[in-house]
Design a protein around this motif. Structure first.
Motif, PDB file in Angstrom:
ATOM      1  N   HIS A  18      49.041  -6.515  22.493  1.00  0.00           N
ATOM      2  CA  HIS A  18      50.404  -6.238  22.580  1.00  0.00           C
ATOM      3  C   HIS A  18      50.922  -6.436  21.504  1.00  0.00           C
ATOM      4  O   HIS A  18      51.803  -5.503  21.315  1.00  0.00           O
ATOM      5  N   GLU A  19      50.836  -7.212  20.367  1.00  0.00           N
ATOM      6  CA  GLU A  19      51.345  -7.052  19.121  1.00  0.00           C
ATOM      7  C   GLU A  19      51.033  -5.796  18.329  1.00  0.00           C
ATOM      8  O   GLU A  19      51.780  -5.252  17.844  1.00  0.00           O
ATOM      9  N   GLY A  20      49.875  -5.419  18.449  1.00  0.00           N
ATOM     10  CA  GLY A  20      49.687  -4.234  17.840  1.00  0.00           C
ATOM     11  C   GLY A  20      50.273  -3.030  18.431  1.00  0.00           C
ATOM     12  O   GLY A  20      50.825  -1.990  17.775  1.00  0.00           O
ATOM     13  N   HIS A  21      50.256  -2.844  19.629  1.00  0.00           N
ATOM     14  CA  HIS A  21      51.425  -1.690  20.198  1.00  0.00           C
ATOM     15  C   HIS A  21      52.707  -1.736  19.747  1.00  0.00           C
ATOM     16  O   HIS A  21      53.309  -0.945  19.390  1.00  0.00           O
ATOM     17  N   ASN A  22      53.184  -3.274  19.886  1.00  0.00           N
ATOM     18  CA  ASN A  22      54.726  -3.470  19.612  1.00  0.00           C
ATOM     19  C   ASN A  22      54.833  -2.683  18.063  1.00  0.00           C
ATOM     20  O   ASN A  22      55.700  -2.324  17.484  1.00  0.00           O
ATOM     21  N   THR A  23      53.807  -3.221  17.256  1.00  0.00           N
ATOM     22  CA  THR A  23      53.839  -2.892  15.661  1.00  0.00           C
ATOM     23  C   THR A  23      53.864  -1.359  15.503  1.00  0.00           C
ATOM     24  O   THR A  23      54.623  -0.710  14.693  1.00  0.00           O
ATOM     25  N   LEU A  24      53.000  -0.724  16.214  1.00  0.00           N
ATOM     26  CA  LEU A  24      52.798   0.730  16.223  1.00  0.00           C
ATOM     27  C   LEU A  24      54.003   1.482  16.652  1.00  0.00           C
ATOM     28  O   LEU A  24      54.652   2.243  16.215  1.00  0.00           O
ATOM     29  N   LEU A  25      54.677   0.783  17.729  1.00  0.00           N
ATOM     30  CA  LEU A  25      55.647   1.568  18.380  1.00  0.00           C
ATOM     31  C   LEU A  25      56.902   1.346  17.475  1.00  0.00           C
ATOM     32  O   LEU A  25      58.145   2.206  17.217  1.00  0.00           O
ATOM     33  N   GLY A  26      57.018   0.128  16.617  1.00  0.00           N
ATOM     34  CA  GLY A  26      58.239  -0.111  15.664  1.00  0.00           C
ATOM     35  C   GLY A  26      57.852   0.887  14.615  1.00  0.00           C
ATOM     36  O   GLY A  26      59.086   1.260  13.998  1.00  0.00           O
ATOM     37  N   ALA A  27      56.782   1.293  14.044  1.00  0.00           N
ATOM     38  CA  ALA A  27      56.528   2.173  12.909  1.00  0.00           C
ATOM     39  C   ALA A  27      56.958   3.486  13.301  1.00  0.00           C
ATOM     40  O   ALA A  27      57.408   4.342  12.621  1.00  0.00           O
ATOM     41  N   TRP A  28      56.475   3.867  14.521  1.00  0.00           N
ATOM     42  CA  TRP A  28      56.888   5.390  14.880  1.00  0.00           C
ATOM     43  C   TRP A  28      58.580   5.173  15.003  1.00  0.00           C
ATOM     44  O   TRP A  28      59.135   6.372  14.451  1.00  0.00           O
ATOM     45  N   LYS A  29      59.183   4.378  15.560  1.00  0.00           N
ATOM     46  CA  LYS A  29      60.628   4.459  15.749  1.00  0.00           C
ATOM     47  C   LYS A  29      61.305   4.779  14.165  1.00  0.00           C
ATOM     48  O   LYS A  29      62.158   5.336  13.848  1.00  0.00           O
ATOM     49  N   GLU A  30      60.757   3.763  13.324  1.00  0.00           N
ATOM     50  CA  GLU A  30      61.321   3.892  11.887  1.00  0.00           C
ATOM     51  C   GLU A  30      60.885   5.340  11.254  1.00  0.00           C
ATOM     52  O   GLU A  30      61.869   5.773  10.372  1.00  0.00           O
ATOM     53  N   ALA A  31      59.877   5.815  11.384  1.00  0.00           N
ATOM     54  CA  ALA A  31      59.179   6.972  10.839  1.00  0.00           C
ATOM     55  C   ALA A  31      60.167   8.129  11.234  1.00  0.00           C
ATOM     56  O   ALA A  31      60.713   8.884  10.382  1.00  0.00           O
ATOM     57  N   TRP A  32      60.562   8.358  12.682  1.00  0.00           N
ATOM     58  CA  TRP A  32      61.189   9.434  12.953  1.00  0.00           C
ATOM     59  C   TRP A  32      62.560   9.109  12.714  1.00  0.00           C
ATOM     60  O   TRP A  32      63.366  10.180  12.241  1.00  0.00           O
ATOM     61  N   GLU A  33      63.073   8.133  12.542  1.00  0.00           N
ATOM     62  CA  GLU A  33      64.765   7.864  12.383  1.00  0.00           C
ATOM     63  C   GLU A  33      64.949   8.109  11.042  1.00  0.00           C
ATOM     64  O   GLU A  33      66.048   8.352  10.476  1.00  0.00           O
ATOM     65  N   ASP A  34      64.031   7.841  10.221  1.00  0.00           N
ATOM     66  CA  ASP A  34      63.977   7.824   8.792  1.00  0.00           C
ATOM     67  C   ASP A  34      63.859   9.356   8.316  1.00  0.00           C
ATOM     68  O   ASP A  34      64.673   9.960   7.376  1.00  0.00           O
ATOM     69  N   ARG A  35      63.612  10.352   9.227  1.00  0.00           N
ATOM     70  CA  ARG A  35      63.680  11.863   8.875  1.00  0.00           C
ATOM     71  C   ARG A  35      64.825  12.466   9.942  1.00  0.00           C
ATOM     72  O   ARG A  35      64.869  13.463  10.080  1.00  0.00           O
ATOM     73  N   GLY A  36      65.846  11.470  10.278  1.00  0.00           N
ATOM     74  CA  GLY A  36      67.089  12.077  10.546  1.00  0.00           C
ATOM     75  C   GLY A  36      67.178  12.056  12.253  1.00  0.00           C
ATOM     76  O   GLY A  36      68.211  12.693  12.862  1.00  0.00           O
ATOM     77  N   TRP A  37      66.162  11.706  12.824  1.00  0.00           N
ATOM     78  CA  TRP A  37      66.011  11.749  14.466  1.00  0.00           C
ATOM     79  C   TRP A  37      66.692  10.414  15.238  1.00  0.00           C
ATOM     80  O   TRP A  37      66.808   9.307  14.325  1.00  0.00           O
ATOM     81  N   GLU A  38      67.189  10.327  16.214  1.00  0.00           N
ATOM     82  CA  GLU A  38      67.305   9.241  17.014  1.00  0.00           C
ATOM     83  C   GLU A  38      66.097   9.251  17.934  1.00  0.00           C
ATOM     84  O   GLU A  38      65.335  10.242  17.907  1.00  0.00           O
ATOM     85  N   THR A  39      65.783   7.971  18.409  1.00  0.00           N
ATOM     86  CA  THR A  39      64.638   7.711  19.220  1.00  0.00           C
ATOM     87  C   THR A  39      64.767   6.890  20.491  1.00  0.00           C
ATOM     88  O   THR A  39      65.896   6.177  20.551  1.00  0.00           O
ATOM     89  N   THR A  40      64.240   7.474  21.393  1.00  0.00           N
ATOM     90  CA  THR A  40      64.392   6.698  22.637  1.00  0.00           C
ATOM     91  C   THR A  40      63.016   6.228  23.281  1.00  0.00           C
ATOM     92  O   THR A  40      61.963   7.514  23.324  1.00  0.00           O
ATOM     93  N   VAL A  41      62.727   5.273  23.773  1.00  0.00           N
ATOM     94  CA  VAL A  41      61.425   4.893  24.606  1.00  0.00           C
ATOM     95  C   VAL A  41      61.667   5.059  26.012  1.00  0.00           C
ATOM     96  O   VAL A  41      62.505   4.257  26.497  1.00  0.00           O
ATOM     97  N   LEU A  42      60.885   5.746  26.589  1.00  0.00           N
ATOM     98  CA  LEU A  42      61.095   5.727  28.148  1.00  0.00           C
ATOM     99  C   LEU A  42      59.952   4.861  28.808  1.00  0.00           C
ATOM    100  O   LEU A  42      58.922   4.769  28.129  1.00  0.00           O
ATOM    101  N   THR A  43      60.334   4.603  29.807  1.00  0.00           N
ATOM    102  CA  THR A  43      59.475   3.623  30.729  1.00  0.00           C
ATOM    103  C   THR A  43      59.030   4.012  32.148  1.00  0.00           C
ATOM    104  O   THR A  43      59.549   5.218  32.423  1.00  0.00           O
TER     105      THR A  43
END
Length: 330
Positions: free
Chosen positions: A96-121
């Motif tokens: 679970h920790e690994g998934h959350n770290t990866l998800l956080g990295a994904w969010k930061e990377a896209w937002e750093d390039r000017g995007w908003e991010t949304t996680v669907l469930t």
């Protein structure tokens, strides 16, 4: 020295047999080393043409047209889908920790390039009128939890309102931006057709709400005539095999493993010119294993094999994005 020079030396009368033997041994070691280094360099040049780039050539690869995101312009949204597993040990080779770290990295990377991010469930997918129908079909086919969730993300995307008349972006949360910044994302989204940027691997897609819905129904129709394993990737491929492209546009603009190259003196670096046309990079399980085999996985403390590398993809993706910004975006 050449081989002829060595032969002349050992034949000279002032050298006793012992000295001649020493000269011959030293010469043999010298030539073996030279031959080995030549073979190593030749092999690396064949496998990786950028292997011998020097520092000046590397600096020439920096992409100099990078501009920080314009805060005055409405940001496009990059969606992903993540539904935590109930298994206390996590899923798919990651905790679970690994998934959350990866998800956080994904969010930061896209937002750093000017995007908003949304996680669907799953809740978003349940808003689709065909959620129960699709889920029942997958259960009848004994499709596992992971692959079922992969189908759900299509339903979730088909529920998003696209009033701005632009295509909707979705990426896996192990996909990270290279050249795909917010500005390019807006331009591409003006074409509302279904566009997959990694061919039948649905890791980076742009399409209108209508197109998301249309293609998932094409895939659902193919379930009756499935061939082998059932997953959204294989069913998308089966749509193409059975019905042709069916209004879809596929391209290969997503790197499938880490984008490092080897340098004899400095280790790993990014050859920016080689990836100047790549929109993103997909750090999938297979991509991480490939990088480990090729010796181009970033050096992260404690990662000693492909299994650990998969579990800790979040950390290696953070390192990759840091290196990409420093070396390619300036």
């Amino acid at each position: 020295f050449s081989l002829n020079h060595i032969l002349i030396l050992i034949e000279m009368p002032q050298y006793c047999p012992t000295k001649r033997g020493v000269i011959l041994v030293v010469a043999s070691i010298f030539f073996l080393h030279a031959t080995l280094m030549e073979k190593i360099e030749s092999r690396n040049l064949i496998e990786n043409p950028s292997f011998l780039l020097d520092k000046d050539e590397e600096n020439d690869n920096v992409v100099t047209n990078y501009q920080p995101p314009d805060s005055s312009v409405k940001k496009p949204v990059m969606y992903t889908f993540f539904e935590p597993t109930k298994d206390k040990y996590g899923c798919c080779g990651m905790s679970h920790e690994g998934h959350n770290t990866l998800l956080g990295a994904w969010k930061e990377a896209w937002e750093d390039r000017g995007w908003e991010t949304t996680v669907l469930t799953k809740e978003n997918a349940m808003d689709h009128p065909d959620f129960d129908t699709l889920t029942a079909k997958l259960q009848d086919l004994h499709v596992g939890e992971y692959d079922t969730k992969c189908f759900w993300r299509w339903l979730a995307m088909a529920t998003i309102e696209d009033d701005n008349e632009e295509g909707l972006w979705m990426s896996d949360y192990d996909v990270f931006p290279l050249q795909l910044d917010a500005e390019e994302g807006r331009k591409i989204a003006n074409d509302r057709a279904f566009k997959s940027f990694s061919r039948h691997v649905p890791c980076l897609i742009n399409a209108s709400k209508h197109e998301w819905d249309r293609v998932i129904h094409l895939m659902m129709d193919q379930l009756e005539n499935r061939r082998g394993k059932v997953s959204d990737m294989f069913m998308l491929k089966q749509v193409e095999q059975s019905l042709g492209m069916s209004g879809m546009n596929w391209s290969a603009e997503v790197a499938d493993t880490f984008i490092y190259s080897k340098n004899i003196t400095d280790g790993l670096f990014i050859n920016c010119k080689h990836f100047s046309w790549m929109k993103a990079i997909h750090l999938s399980h297979a991509g991480v294993q490939k990088a480990w085999k090729l010796g181009i996985h970033p050096n992260i403390e404690g990662i000693r094999g492909p299994g650990t590398a998969i579990r800790r993809r979040g950390e290696s993706s953070i390192q990759l994005m840091k290196d990409f910004h420093q070396q390619c975006l300036g």
